[in-house]
Scaffold this active site. Structure first.
Site, PDB file in Angstrom:
ATOM      1  N   SER A 136       0.823  -1.206   0.000  1.00 32.12           N
ATOM      2  CA  SER A 136       0.000   0.000   0.000  1.00 32.12           C
ATOM      3  C   SER A 136       0.858   1.258   0.000  1.00 32.12           C
ATOM      4  O   SER A 136       1.958   1.282   0.569  1.00 32.12           O
ATOM      5  CB  SER A 136      -0.907   0.007   1.237  1.00 32.12           C
ATOM      6  OG  SER A 136      -1.535   1.264   1.413  1.00 32.12           O
ATOM      7  N   TYR A 160      -2.316   5.635  -4.363  1.00 29.47           N
ATOM      8  CA  TYR A 160      -3.269   6.729  -4.191  1.00 29.47           C
ATOM      9  C   TYR A 160      -2.740   7.947  -4.937  1.00 29.47           C
ATOM     10  O   TYR A 160      -1.540   8.248  -4.883  1.00 29.47           O
ATOM     11  CB  TYR A 160      -3.420   7.115  -2.716  1.00 29.47           C
ATOM     12  CG  TYR A 160      -4.164   6.126  -1.863  1.00 29.47           C
ATOM     13  CD1 TYR A 160      -5.491   5.807  -2.121  1.00 29.47           C
ATOM     14  CD2 TYR A 160      -3.535   5.522  -0.771  1.00 29.47           C
ATOM     15  CE1 TYR A 160      -6.182   4.911  -1.312  1.00 29.47           C
ATOM     16  CE2 TYR A 160      -4.220   4.635   0.039  1.00 29.47           C
ATOM     17  CZ  TYR A 160      -5.546   4.329  -0.242  1.00 29.47           C
ATOM     18  OH  TYR A 160      -6.222   3.442   0.557  1.00 29.47           O
ATOM     19  N   THR A 186      -5.913   3.232  -7.355  1.00 32.15           N
ATOM     20  CA  THR A 186      -7.093   3.166  -6.479  1.00 32.15           C
ATOM     21  C   THR A 186      -7.948   4.420  -6.618  1.00 32.15           C
ATOM     22  O   THR A 186      -7.444   5.540  -6.510  1.00 32.15           O
ATOM     23  CB  THR A 186      -6.649   2.963  -5.026  1.00 32.15           C
ATOM     24  OG1 THR A 186      -5.911   1.747  -4.938  1.00 32.15           O
ATOM     25  CG2 THR A 186      -7.842   2.884  -4.085  1.00 32.15           C
ATOM     26  N   LYS A 276      -8.519  -0.162  -9.060  1.00 33.91           N
ATOM     27  CA  LYS A 276      -9.065  -0.768  -7.852  1.00 33.91           C
ATOM     28  C   LYS A 276     -10.135   0.147  -7.245  1.00 33.91           C
ATOM     29  O   LYS A 276      -9.901   1.341  -7.076  1.00 33.91           O
ATOM     30  CB  LYS A 276      -7.958  -1.009  -6.819  1.00 33.91           C
ATOM     31  CG  LYS A 276      -8.416  -1.698  -5.536  1.00 33.91           C
ATOM     32  CD  LYS A 276      -7.220  -1.954  -4.627  1.00 33.91           C
ATOM     33  CE  LYS A 276      -7.638  -2.729  -3.386  1.00 33.91           C
ATOM     34  NZ  LYS A 276      -8.528  -1.966  -2.500  1.00 33.91           N
ATOM     35  N   HIS A 300     -13.487  -1.253  -0.965  1.00 31.92           N
ATOM     36  CA  HIS A 300     -12.417  -0.910  -0.020  1.00 31.92           C
ATOM     37  C   HIS A 300     -12.620  -1.608   1.325  1.00 31.92           C
ATOM     38  O   HIS A 300     -12.357  -1.042   2.387  1.00 31.92           O
ATOM     39  CB  HIS A 300     -12.356   0.609   0.184  1.00 31.92           C
ATOM     40  CG  HIS A 300     -10.978   1.124   0.466  1.00 31.92           C
ATOM     41  ND1 HIS A 300     -10.199   1.718  -0.490  1.00 31.92           N
ATOM     42  CD2 HIS A 300     -10.223   1.130   1.596  1.00 31.92           C
ATOM     43  CE1 HIS A 300      -9.041   2.086   0.031  1.00 31.92           C
ATOM     44  NE2 HIS A 300      -9.029   1.733   1.299  1.00 31.92           N
TER      45      HIS A 300
END
Length: 419
Positions: A136, A160, A186, A276, A300
């Site tokens: 992540s 992100y 994402t 995603k 999520h």
């Protein structure tokens, strides 16, 4: 008349086999876990409340997570008979490479909070099992640290897009330079969801100690020892931390993210790119037509928009709309290998596990993650054998019925009620 005799000591010894005692407490603890729910119970017992709730919790009333898990439980399988499957092949080709199992490890933020080995344990376990590991943006191990833990396996990076775009661009370049082969772009986090458990626990990054957190952690000296004797807990890829998780997300994320940002990232990223957080059929088709390599149907883990669509319910309609040649993955709610088999049968090319992996991590570090993978592998293989299929390619929609609890009200019916 029953014939009776004195018991023969030699025969008694054959019948009574005493189990060899296991003196390794961790091994004994993990061996006792037969399901992911068992690992969750152990994890809750061993982890302070704020850290456990950060993992276990979801947004607002946690309806999205509850419904996602219930959707997998509301499955009816249809096995074939007289179809021997003495051995099964659980391997798949996904996004240009192999995976020994039809699931990989999903990206999870602040993973070293749960247990100090964090992403290193996840990446190492994934390498040993031959499955992908996803790091992540909000991970607590660096891109390069994960590469070192999984030097020859498949590493994926979840991105992100932040208000400061250069941060996202630089992370993308670093992941590419480290040999990560897939980027998960994402799109479901323009702002932070309302994670009420974190607010009630006063959970922040870095952790702020209160009398309540100290009292809760006292019976868990192993967590304290790890926390106090290992490197500082912080986001490894970000330089600015401080505040609650929601405040950090709101400061970092950008609600103006658009297809233009996707185009920029695609120019930077040399590998496969999947989107995603897709939550409807229309976006799935639009992304396919835009030329991305695949999508992840995901809400999520229920941590963003509560009452969001259930990915497993969306799956059949999305698969029908995008066709068989487009990669569709799914996450949220997976707690059993049978869930994964059902998803593959209804059209998923691959699945991702988040909490299931973290429950194992909290229960026993790297060995706990290995146990998570072992449990799911066993459940997948057993389910396939009972269905009478020898490979994942043999699974088809006819093997599964989705039983429905939440039946949408049609617009016509709703208008009739209003009148």
């Amino acid at each position: 008349m029953v014939q009776r005799q004195l018991p023969n000591p030699a025969e008694l010894l054959e019948l009574m086999k005493f189990k060899k005692p296991e003196f390794d407490g961790k091994k004994r603890r993990l061996d006792s876990a037969l399901t992911i729910d068992d690992l969750r119970t152990i994890a809750k017992r061993r982890t302070p409340k704020a850290a456990f709730d950060y993992t276990d919790g979801a947004a607002e009333g946690e309806l999205s997570l509850t419904r996602a898990r219930q959707a997998f439980q509301d499955v009816e399988f249809h096995p074939g008979i007289l179809r021997p499957a003495p051995s099964v092949d659980t391997s798949v080709e996904i996004l240009g490479g192999p995976s020994a199992l039809p699931f990989g490890i999903a990206p999870t933020g602040f993973t070293r909070l749960m247990q100090t080995e964090g992403e290193v344990a996840g990446a190492g376990a994934a390498a040993a099992a031959g499955i992908p590991f996803t790091l992540s943006t909000l991970g607590t191990t660096s891109i390069e640290g994960v590469k070192a833990a999984n030097p020859r396996g498949r590493n994926w990076f979840q991105l992100y897009v932040m208000r400061d775009r250069e941060i996202s661009y630089e992370l993308t370049r670093r992941a590419a330079a480290a040999g990560f082969d897939t980027l998960q772009f994402t799109v479901d986090t323009p702002v932070a969801g309302a994670r009420l458990r974190d607010k009630r626990n006063g959970f922040s990054i870095p952790p702020q100690l209160t009398l309540g957190t100290i009292i809760n952690a006292i019976p868990r000296p192993w967590w304290w020892y790890d926390f106090l004797t290992t490197p500082k807990l912080e986001f490894a890829s970000l330089s600015t931390t401080g505040g609650t998780v929601g405040e950090l997300l709101d400061a970092a994320m950008d609600p103006t993210i658009s297809y233009d940002d996707l185009a920029v990232i695609r120019d930077i990223w040399p590998g496969k790119i999947v989107i995603k957080g897709v939550q409807n059929v229309e976006d799935s088709v639009r992304l396919r037509d835009a030329g991305v390599d695949g999508i992840v149907l995901s809400n999520h883990g229920g941590r963003q928009l509560d009452r969001a669509p259930i990915p497993f319910h969306l799956l059949p309609e999305v698969r029908k709309a995008v066709g068989d040649d487009f990669t569709v993955m799914i996450d949220t709610g997976i707690m059993n290998g049978a869930d994964i088999v059902a998803a593959v049968a209804l059209g998923a090319d691959f699945t991702l596990i988040g909490r299931a992996y973290l429950y194992g991590l909290m229960a026993g570090g790297r060995a706990g993650v290995d146990r998570t993978i072992s449990i799911l592998r066993t459940e997948i293989e057993r389910t396939m054998r009972l269905l009478g299929v020898a490979s994942l390619a043999e699974l088809e929609p006819a093997h599964v019925t989705q039983l429905t609890r939440l039946v949408p009200v049609t617009r016509a019916a709703s208008d009739a009620v209003v009148r």
